[in-house]
Design an enzyme around this catalytic site. Sequence first.
Site, short mmCIF file in Angstrom:
data_model
loop_
_atom_site.label_atom_id
_atom_site.label_comp_id
_atom_site.label_asym_id
_atom_site.label_seq_id
_atom_site.Cartn_x
_atom_site.Cartn_y
_atom_site.Cartn_z
N CYS A 1 5.43 -7.61 7.72
CA CYS A 1 6.38 -7.11 8.72
C CYS A 1 6.57 -8.17 9.80
CB CYS A 1 5.81 -5.83 9.35
SG CYS A 1 6.93 -5.03 10.52
N CYS B 1 3.23 8.26 1.62
CA CYS B 1 3.62 7.33 2.68
C CYS B 1 3.87 5.98 2.02
CB CYS B 1 2.50 7.25 3.72
SG CYS B 1 2.80 6.00 4.99
N CYS C 1 -0.92 -3.00 15.24
CA CYS C 1 -0.65 -2.71 13.83
C CYS C 1 -1.16 -3.82 12.90
CB CYS C 1 0.85 -2.51 13.63
SG CYS C 1 1.28 -2.07 11.94
N CYS D 1 -1.80 1.82 8.14
CA CYS D 1 -0.88 0.77 7.67
C CYS D 1 -1.48 -0.62 7.55
CB CYS D 1 0.26 0.59 8.66
SG CYS D 1 1.17 2.02 8.95
N CYS E 1 4.08 -5.62 16.32
CA CYS E 1 3.43 -4.61 17.18
C CYS E 1 1.94 -4.96 17.33
CB CYS E 1 3.58 -3.20 16.61
SG CYS E 1 5.30 -2.68 16.50
N GLU F 1 0.81 -1.22 0.00
CA GLU F 1 0.00 0.00 0.00
C GLU F 1 0.84 1.26 0.00
OE1 GLU F 1 -2.79 -0.22 3.38
OE2 GLU F 1 -2.50 -2.38 3.14
N1 SAH Z 1 7.96 -0.11 11.14
C1 SAH Z 1 8.08 1.31 11.18
C2 SAH Z 1 7.32 2.04 10.08
C3 SAH Z 1 5.94 1.56 9.72
S1 SAH Z 1 4.64 1.87 10.86
C4 SAH Z 1 7.71 1.85 12.53
O1 SAH Z 1 7.36 1.06 13.40
O2 SAH Z 1 7.82 3.03 12.75
C5 SAH Z 1 4.37 3.59 10.75
C6 SAH Z 1 3.72 4.19 11.97
O3 SAH Z 1 2.33 3.83 12.08
C7 SAH Z 1 4.37 3.73 13.26
O4 SAH Z 1 4.55 4.79 14.14
C8 SAH Z 1 3.35 2.73 13.76
O5 SAH Z 1 3.53 2.48 15.10
C9 SAH Z 1 2.06 3.42 13.39
N2 SAH Z 1 0.86 2.59 13.47
C10 SAH Z 1 0.75 1.26 13.35
N3 SAH Z 1 -0.51 0.85 13.58
C11 SAH Z 1 -1.24 1.94 13.86
C12 SAH Z 1 -2.61 2.18 14.19
N4 SAH Z 1 -3.47 1.20 14.28
N5 SAH Z 1 -2.98 3.47 14.43
C13 SAH Z 1 -2.10 4.48 14.34
N6 SAH Z 1 -0.80 4.33 14.01
C14 SAH Z 1 -0.37 3.07 13.78
#
Ligand code: SAH
Length: 345
Positions: A110, A103, A117, A331, A114, A90
């Site tokens: 991944c 973005c 996510c 994401c 997390c 995406e």
């Molecule tokens: N792996 C990298 C980049 C991709 S995620 C990282 O962890 O930074 C990009 C951003 O989106 C990160 O700050 C991540 O924590 C956030 N993110 C992931 N899931 C999310 C959600 N459900 N709501 C808001 N932000 C989210």
Amino acid sequence: MKNIKSMLPEELEADILAMGEPKYRAKQVFKWLGRGVGSFEEMSDIPKSLRMKLEKEYTIYKPKVLSKQVSKIDGTIKYLWELYDGNAVETVVMSYKHGNTVCVSSQVGCRQGCAFCASTIGGLVRGLEPSEILDEVLFSQLDSGKTISNIVLMGIGEPLDNFDNVVKFLKLVNHPDGMNIGMRHISLSTCGIIEKFDELADLNLQLTLSVSLHAPDDETRSKIMPANIGRGVDNLMKSCKSYYEKTGRRISFEYIMIDGVNDTEYHARLLAKRAKEVCAHVNLIPMNHVEESRFHPSTSGHIKGFIKILEDEGVNVTVRRKLGGDVDASCGQLRRKMQKGNDKK
Ligand code: SAH
């Protein structure tokens, strides 16, 4: 066969000289690639003999639009691209007063796990090639007609887990004969793969490093971000400090507000202390709800109280504006939906 779109003009030059051709052809070919051609045939000012040689040595692939959603609220565009091997990633295009930001994803899936996510639910499939990340920027611009001025590596994947390809992408997109996007207009976001911070700092790229902190203490952070286990917040702060000292570039802490998890007064005070220690800017993110997740966004009252504590402590804090709420612009959500669709078949 080599992937020609992952090559810098300097690298192409060496190959073209070895083919007995004049070196200026490399720049010409690179420029054609920057216009989004999908074959050597389209390179009309390159002699046919050279085009045939190139065709034997290299591949050119153009991603296909699997889906394109345009937000009725704010015009945010979300693309789902099909890659050469059938995988999908995406890209989101957001319009701000100061220009258009794209973005981009850096991996298919991944492995960081997390808990909030959507990108990590199916695990990691593979890292993207430099050309594939570049294509996200290039074809978003060509398809949308919006000139891209800023890039955030905040889509699917962990950029520092695909380090070499991401660095190559940065060099490609920054190249004066290519898209020529300045490093100061690029942010790289990481969940804190600190083993790579020094290497990144040594490259002295002038980009902005964003750290997805999301919790200032090990107990909370390790619960929601497995990447914290074995690394720890103290070590993360040490690495941030050293990155800042080496590069002179302020780090930005991303902080998703999750109801009852990381949004208490205790978290706010400790976050303020951590941010001040490393001169970081804090960017609060209202959490996007992910279907599979047990977490919920913090209430606006809680967010306000949290901001007040940070501001009273003298921390530089901003709240990210929510864009694309109607186009799954968080994401991995769109790719996830497509996967689920396929699962059912
Ligand atoms: N792996 C990298 C980049 C991709 S995620 C990282 O962890 O930074 C990009 C951003 O989106 C990160 O700050 C991540 O924590 C956030 N993110 C992931 N899931 C999310 C959600 N459900 N709501 C808001 N932000 C989210």
